[in-house]
Design a protein around this motif. Structure first.
Motif, PDB file in Angstrom:
ATOM      1  N   ARG A 111       0.837  -1.211   0.000  1.00  0.00           N
ATOM      2  CA  ARG A 111       0.000   0.000   0.000  1.00  0.00           C
ATOM      3  C   ARG A 111       0.869   1.259   0.000  1.00  0.00           C
ATOM      4  NH1 ARG A 111      -2.729  -2.634   4.460  1.00  0.00           N
ATOM      5  NH2 ARG A 111      -4.548  -3.818   3.731  1.00  0.00           N
ATOM      6  N   THR A 112       1.876   1.260   0.864  1.00  0.00           N
ATOM      7  CA  THR A 112       2.730   2.447   0.975  1.00  0.00           C
ATOM      8  C   THR A 112       3.472   2.725  -0.317  1.00  0.00           C
ATOM      9  OG1 THR A 112       3.023   2.091   3.349  1.00  0.00           O
ATOM     10  CG2 THR A 112       4.656   3.474   2.242  1.00  0.00           C
ATOM     11  N   THR A 132       2.746   1.717  -3.297  1.00  0.00           N
ATOM     12  CA  THR A 132       1.805   2.104  -4.354  1.00  0.00           C
ATOM     13  C   THR A 132       1.486   3.588  -4.258  1.00  0.00           C
ATOM     14  OG1 THR A 132       0.834  -0.117  -4.390  1.00  0.00           O
ATOM     15  CG2 THR A 132      -0.461   1.656  -5.356  1.00  0.00           C
ATOM     16  N   ARG A 133       1.267   4.071  -3.035  1.00  0.00           N
ATOM     17  CA  ARG A 133       1.033   5.516  -2.856  1.00  0.00           C
ATOM     18  C   ARG A 133       2.239   6.320  -3.314  1.00  0.00           C
ATOM     19  NH1 ARG A 133      -1.509   3.759   2.082  1.00  0.00           N
ATOM     20  NH2 ARG A 133       0.400   4.211   3.250  1.00  0.00           N
ATOM     21  N   TRP A 134       3.431   5.821  -2.994  1.00  0.00           N
ATOM     22  CA  TRP A 134       4.648   6.510  -3.436  1.00  0.00           C
ATOM     23  C   TRP A 134       4.713   6.551  -4.962  1.00  0.00           C
ATOM     24  CZ3 TRP A 134       9.858   6.954  -0.746  1.00  0.00           C
ATOM     25  CH2 TRP A 134       9.699   7.201   0.617  1.00  0.00           C
ATOM     26  N   GLY A 157       2.297   9.026  -6.204  1.00  0.00           N
ATOM     27  CA  GLY A 157       2.774  10.372  -5.877  1.00  0.00           C
ATOM     28  C   GLY A 157       3.887  10.828  -6.792  1.00  0.00           C
TER      29      GLY A 157
END
Length: 453
Positions: A318-319, A321-323, A326
């Motif tokens: 999840r982290t 993927t957000r990165w 972003g």
């Protein structure tokens, strides 16, 4: 006693915040990623001062080398998750053995490719359109590059092994020193020694062997200290080759999509092709940033799943993927702002410049998709889900190729042509990859815990 303890205890969880773990792997990986393109760029710049025929011939030789080494990158991408998973499971000796298998596979493939180049290289260059003086320079470059092929593949496997061991700093240092040595050797061999294109290729081969031997000097003592036999393990080698073959199929499908796009751009006319070349160069450069995140994902996810920390692996996914999303937003904004001004750096032709701007604007909108794709690609590689990646790579190609055929037959010209071409590549093809990767990542089938997948 140490081996027994190692087999029973998974690797300790890294106490650092996840963001620092990602950056600690991704930032050095980014530097090492650009090493091989810099080798080829250095050759091009040095040979360019020799003359047009020399540069044209070297360009063909470089194209062959770049294509071959690009297909062999699976040696790094298949070794990293195998080593990381075993490291996470606390099996350091077996992790090093998995790296050893990757090194042997690299040596064997390198030898086969080297002899194939000797046997068929001249005919291949002729088929690509070389002739006369250009053919002489092209063959000289390829001939003196062939001794370096096993070294290049060894470097791929060694880098993959170190990434699996959560070390991306060492490859950065080795790549930086190797790049510096490459420039010095090429300058000496091409000009004072007078070897021409052969000198540039020989200098690169020597530099690659220097890097390969440096890695072996580092890794062989570690394997000996862990009690890992250095000889070939036929069963393990077959397993490594099986995983590698799936990874290679995935790479082939990506290359096929890229080559097909270039062929359609060529069919749409020289202005479209020129604009596409510039746009794709920018896309590829930015891809290094996203690929660095993918490499961090491979190493971290492989380690966490090997340690049976499934919840942590899910949170990491999840982290990261957000990165990826972003970074895609940030790079997309930069591209959009630069789109009106960048073309002047590459061409004075107004039609080509308009096409570059149009392609960059489409690219900017699609960058978050690219960020999502690169990270999830790395996550699933780290999990060892290579068969799925290979199969959906073919599915994505089946989705994309009919669209390319339609674009080539629709009669588009000028800016409209490049808009459709980049909408096809950046939105449809990358979008298909995003869907197939996203669907897989949302499920549980790829999250197999423990030392074996």
């Amino acid at each position: 006693m140490e081996e027994s303890s190692e087999q029973e205890s998974p690797a300790a969880r890294d106490p650092r915040p996840l963001g620092r773990q990602i950056l600690a792997l991704a930032v050095p990986a980014l530097g090492a990623l650009v090493a091989e393109p810099l080798f080829l760029l250095a050759d091009t710049a040095i040979i360019g001062r020799l003359g047009v025929q020399e540069l044209a011939g070297a360009a063909l030789g470089i194209t062959v080398m770049h294509t071959v080494t690009g297909l062999m990158i699976f040696l790094a991408y298949s070794t990293t998750p195998a080593v990381a998973r075993l490291l996470g499971a606390g099996r350091l000796s077996r992790a090093l053995a998995a790296g050893r298998d990757g090194l042997w596979l690299a040596v064997m493939l390198g030898a086969v490719l080297g002899f194939a180049g000797l046997a068929f290289g001249e005919e291949l260059l002729l088929a690509m359109g070389s002739s006369g003086e250009m053919q002489v320079h092209a063959w000289n470059y390829l001939l003196f590059s062939l001794p370096g092929v096993p070294a290049i593949l060894l470097v791929f496997a060694a880098v993959g092994m170190l990434r699996g061991l959560q070390d991306t700093k060492t490859p950065l240092i080795v790549a930086a020193v190797g790049f510096g040595a490459n420039i010095v050797l090429n300058l000496i061999l091409v000009h004072p020694v007078g070897m021409g294109t052969a000198g540039a290729a020989l200098g690169t081969s020597i530099a690659q062997w220097g890097m390969a031997l440096t890695y072996l000097v580092m890794l062989v003592p570690r394997m000996r200290a862990a009690g890992v036999p250095l000889g070939v393990d036929p069963i393990a080698l077959r397993q490594a080759a099986s995983v590698g073959s799936w990874m290679m199929l995935r790479t082939v499908s990506l290359r096929a999509a890229i080559v097909a796009t270039v062929l359609i751009a060529t069919d749409l006319g020289p202005h479209t092709l020129a604009a596409h070349q510039v746009a794709f160069t920018i896309f590829s450069t930015l891809a290094f940033v996203l690929d660095a995140l993918a490499i961090a994902a491979q190493a971290l996810i492989g380690k966490e799943l090997g340690a049976s920390r499934v919840l942590q692996a899910r949170e990491m996914t999840r982290t990261m993927t957000r990165w990826g999303l972003g970074f895609g937003v940030v790079t997309g904004a930069v591209i959009a702002l630069a789109a009106p001004f960048v073309p002047s750096l590459f061409t004075p032709d107004e039609r080509v410049a308009a096409g570059i701007t149009a392609a960059l604007l489409v690219m900017a909108l699609a960058q978050p998709i690219a960020g999502f794709v690169f990270v999830l690609d790395g996550v699933l590689m780290g999990a060892g889900d290579v068969r799925y990646l290979a199969v959906v790579g073919l599915v994505n190609l089946v989705v994309y190729l009919p669209l390319l055929w339609w674009i080539s037959r629709a009669g588009f010209t000028g800016t409209e042509a490049i808009l459709w071409l980049w909408a096809g590549f950046a939105v449809v093809f990358m979008g298909a990859r995003a869907v197939t990767l996203g669907v897989r990542a949302r499920g549980e089938r790829w999250m197999i815990a423990g030392e074996h997948r």
